[in-house]
Design a protein around this motif. Structure first.
Motif, PDB file in Angstrom:
ATOM      1  N   ARG A   1       3.760 -13.507 -27.081  1.00  5.81           N
ATOM      2  CA  ARG A   1       3.997 -14.580 -26.108  1.00  5.81           C
ATOM      3  C   ARG A   1       2.680 -15.157 -25.587  1.00  5.81           C
ATOM      4  O   ARG A   1       2.518 -16.378 -25.517  1.00  5.81           O
ATOM      5  N   GLU A   2       1.749 -14.296 -25.216  1.00  8.24           N
ATOM      6  CA  GLU A   2       0.513 -14.753 -24.602  1.00  8.24           C
ATOM      7  C   GLU A   2      -0.452 -15.390 -25.599  1.00  8.24           C
ATOM      8  O   GLU A   2      -1.353 -16.125 -25.211  1.00  8.24           O
ATOM      9  N   SER A   3      -0.269 -15.098 -26.879  1.00  5.77           N
ATOM     10  CA  SER A   3      -1.216 -15.615 -27.873  1.00  5.77           C
ATOM     11  C   SER A   3      -0.773 -16.926 -28.510  1.00  5.77           C
ATOM     12  O   SER A   3      -1.593 -17.618 -29.131  1.00  5.77           O
ATOM     13  N   LYS A   4       0.472 -17.301 -28.342  1.00  6.76           N
ATOM     14  CA  LYS A   4       1.028 -18.441 -29.076  1.00  6.76           C
ATOM     15  C   LYS A   4       0.232 -19.726 -28.879  1.00  6.76           C
ATOM     16  O   LYS A   4      -0.232 -20.347 -29.842  1.00  6.76           O
ATOM     17  N   ASP A   5       0.057 -20.149 -27.646  1.00  9.25           N
ATOM     18  CA  ASP A   5      -0.643 -21.401 -27.368  1.00  9.25           C
ATOM     19  C   ASP A   5      -2.117 -21.329 -27.753  1.00  9.25           C
ATOM     20  O   ASP A   5      -2.704 -22.318 -28.209  1.00  9.25           O
ATOM     21  N   ILE A   6      -2.697 -20.150 -27.567  1.00  6.67           N
ATOM     22  CA  ILE A   6      -4.115 -19.978 -27.888  1.00  6.67           C
ATOM     23  C   ILE A   6      -4.342 -20.075 -29.393  1.00  6.67           C
ATOM     24  O   ILE A   6      -5.312 -20.691 -29.856  1.00  6.67           O
ATOM     25  N   LEU A   7      -3.441 -19.473 -30.169  1.00  2.39           N
ATOM     26  CA  LEU A   7      -3.559 -19.575 -31.625  1.00  2.39           C
ATOM     27  C   LEU A   7      -3.382 -21.008 -32.097  1.00  2.39           C
ATOM     28  O   LEU A   7      -4.089 -21.464 -33.010  1.00  2.39           O
ATOM     29  N   LYS A   8      -2.443 -21.722 -31.487  1.00  2.00           N
ATOM     30  CA  LYS A   8      -2.234 -23.129 -31.861  1.00  2.00           C
ATOM     31  C   LYS A   8      -3.508 -23.934 -31.655  1.00  2.00           C
ATOM     32  O   LYS A   8      -3.898 -24.737 -32.509  1.00  2.00           O
ATOM     33  N   LYS A   9      -4.155 -23.728 -30.507  1.00  2.00           N
ATOM     34  CA  LYS A   9      -5.404 -24.443 -30.209  1.00  2.00           C
ATOM     35  C   LYS A   9      -6.508 -24.031 -31.183  1.00  2.00           C
ATOM     36  O   LYS A   9      -7.320 -24.865 -31.619  1.00  2.00           O
ATOM     37  N   LEU A  10      -6.529 -22.761 -31.548  1.00  2.76           N
ATOM     38  CA  LEU A  10      -7.527 -22.262 -32.487  1.00  2.76           C
ATOM     39  C   LEU A  10      -7.377 -22.944 -33.849  1.00  2.76           C
ATOM     40  O   LEU A  10      -8.372 -23.329 -34.475  1.00  2.76           O
ATOM     41  N   VAL A  11      -6.148 -23.102 -34.282  1.00  3.78           N
ATOM     42  CA  VAL A  11      -5.883 -23.774 -35.565  1.00  3.78           C
ATOM     43  C   VAL A  11      -6.302 -25.240 -35.498  1.00  3.78           C
ATOM     44  O   VAL A  11      -6.901 -25.775 -36.445  1.00  3.78           O
ATOM     45  N   ILE A  12      -6.014 -25.896 -34.393  1.00  3.46           N
ATOM     46  CA  ILE A  12      -6.420 -27.302 -34.222  1.00  3.46           C
ATOM     47  C   ILE A  12      -7.938 -27.426 -34.272  1.00  3.46           C
ATOM     48  O   ILE A  12      -8.492 -28.323 -34.926  1.00  3.46           O
ATOM     49  N   ASP A  13      -8.625 -26.505 -33.593  1.00  8.75           N
ATOM     50  CA  ASP A  13     -10.089 -26.584 -33.505  1.00  8.75           C
ATOM     51  C   ASP A  13     -10.773 -26.272 -34.839  1.00  8.75           C
ATOM     52  O   ASP A  13     -11.775 -26.904 -35.186  1.00  8.75           O
TER      53      ASP A  13
END
Length: 266
Positions: free
Chosen positions: A91-103
């Protein structure tokens, strides 16, 4: 000699397991305590069968007894804690991983340690993912992946020795095959706080990982980004690594990790 379990014995064992699970499912927040007779009536089982199963589960600490009443034991609570922890990490990593992929433009993962292997519990793919490199639920060797090495680095010495004793798998051309080589790599990973694997799990593949810690300061997962060498070129590795460490730290903070906890306490 190969021992074959008779069909009737196998059926009996499976039925016992099934009945044991049915008993465990009776324990709820609304009704956390049960007696033998109550369980037998609820599941339409004989009291002798229930008593036998309860004795087995009591021995394994799946339940605990207070007089003639039973509640869930520490073994179940331990399993529950693992599930809760994994769900929280997801749950806590979902948004962070999405941003990581975008970056970074490459696929990102969260991996955990399961026995002597790693398992990917979360994955966010990039627009042009490399096929067959990873999938949720897939297990990989711990000694030739960046996530695996990060997780292994922070394990107890006896576990590391056990992994080495079992033998190091030969995967890609650069995977460590000697104990000293792996030991040196783990020592370096601990100092620098990240792992980079090139041509280890698969040829022409680069993976970079950093540790995720929980509120107890324990390393509970690893964030990794995986891609091909022609996409993650040498001149990109430093910037990729910095960004992956940043993402891992952010997830750790969300899990309650406080950097420099001892210093912060003063």
């Amino acid at each position: 000699m190969i021992y074959i379990i008779p069909a009737n014995k196998k059926t009996s064992v499976l039925q016992s397991v099934q009945n044991g699970l049915r008993i465990l499912q009776l324990f709820t927040v609304e009704k956390p305590v049960w007696g033998i007779t109550e369980i037998a009536n609820a599941l339409q089982m004989s009291k002798s069968t229930v008593s036998r199963l309860m004795a087995d589960m009591l021995e394994e600490e799946f339940i605990q007894r207070e007089g003639n009443r039973y509640s869930l034991g520490f073994s179940v609570l331990s399993i529950s804690g693992v599930i809760t922890s994994h769900l929280e990490i997801h749950r806590e990593s979902k948004d962070i991983l999405k941003k990581l992929v975008i970056d970074l433009g490459e696929t990102a993962h969260i991996a955990i340690l399961e026995g002597n292997e790693i398992t990917y519990v979360h994955k966010i793919e990039c627009k042009n993912p490399v096929p067959l490199l990873s999938s949720i639920g897939k297990r990989n060797p711990i000694t030739c992946t960046s996530s695996g090495k990060v997780l292994l680095t922070f394990q107890k010495k006896n576990m590391i020795e056990s992994i080495i004793k079992e033998g190091l798998p030969q995967m890609g051309p650069n995977c460590p095959l000697e104990a000293q080589q792996l030991t040196d790599q783990l020592s370096q990973i601990k100092k620098q706080g990240f792992s980079i694997c090139i041509d280890e799990m698969h040829q022409n593949v680069v993976s970079i990982a950093a540790p995720v810690r929980d509120y107890t300061d324990k390393v509970v997962a690893a964030v990794s980004v995986v891609g091909t060498k022609d996409r993650i070129q040498d001149h990109k590795i430093i910037s990729f690594t910095d960004r992956i460490i940043e993402a891992a730290n952010e997830i750790s903070n969300r899990l309650g990790y406080i950097p420099d906890r001892k210093r912060a306490a003063h």
